[in-house]
Structure formats: C-alpha cells, structure tokens
Design a protein around this motif. Sequence first.
Motif: not given
Length: 117
Positions: A69-70, A72, A75-77, A96, A98
């Motif tokens: 995610t770093s 993006l 994003a949702n995790v 993950v 986006p």
Amino acid sequence: MVAACVFCGIVAGLAPADIVREWEDVIAIRPLNPVTPGHVLVIPHTHVADVGEHPLVSARTMACAAELTSVLPAANVITSKGRAATQTVAHLHLHVVPRTAGDDLPLPWTPQQQPAG
C-alpha cells in the motif's frame, strides 16, 4: 499445510495463482474476482485460520500488505475473522484494495450503505 486449504495449495505451488509479489514467508496474489483494479490478497505461508489465531503471523502479513500500500495513493486493507464477518476461506488473508475517488465500491460503513431515513 492443510490439505483441503486452497491457500495452502497455492503457497505450496500445488494450485495455480497469479502471483504479484513474494516474500520469504508471505505471498501476494490476484484474486479470482477483484473488486477494483490492482486488488490483491496477501497470504502467509503458515496456515493460520484467521487474524486472531497467531498475532505474530498476522503482524508479519500486515507488514507485507503495508509495503504494497505504500505506493498507492488510497487503499483499504481488509481482513475478516469468522463466517459472521464474511470470512470464506479459513486461512488468514488480507485484501489490499486500491481505491479511487468515485469508484463506488460499497463498504458496510460508507454512506451509500446506510439505510434511507
């Protein structure tokens, strides 16, 4: 490895998967039905039923998801624990997802999911 577990089969190389990234102990794959472009599943090699079973494995898996995610902008995790929380595979996995403005992906806590007044 649990023989009947689809994610254990993927990690062991016995089942096909579209691999996005590999670490020594975690793998990231594209899901069969991505909800947004770039959606991936982050899965530990160790069979852990869910996020609550083994905190160190869960933390390591989250660290790998954080790496992804770093890069993006948004994003949702997401992970689930138990069937009532929509977990369908009993092997820890993090989604993950986006996000882009206006992608209209509904989540339970977003305004479009609230009942009309």
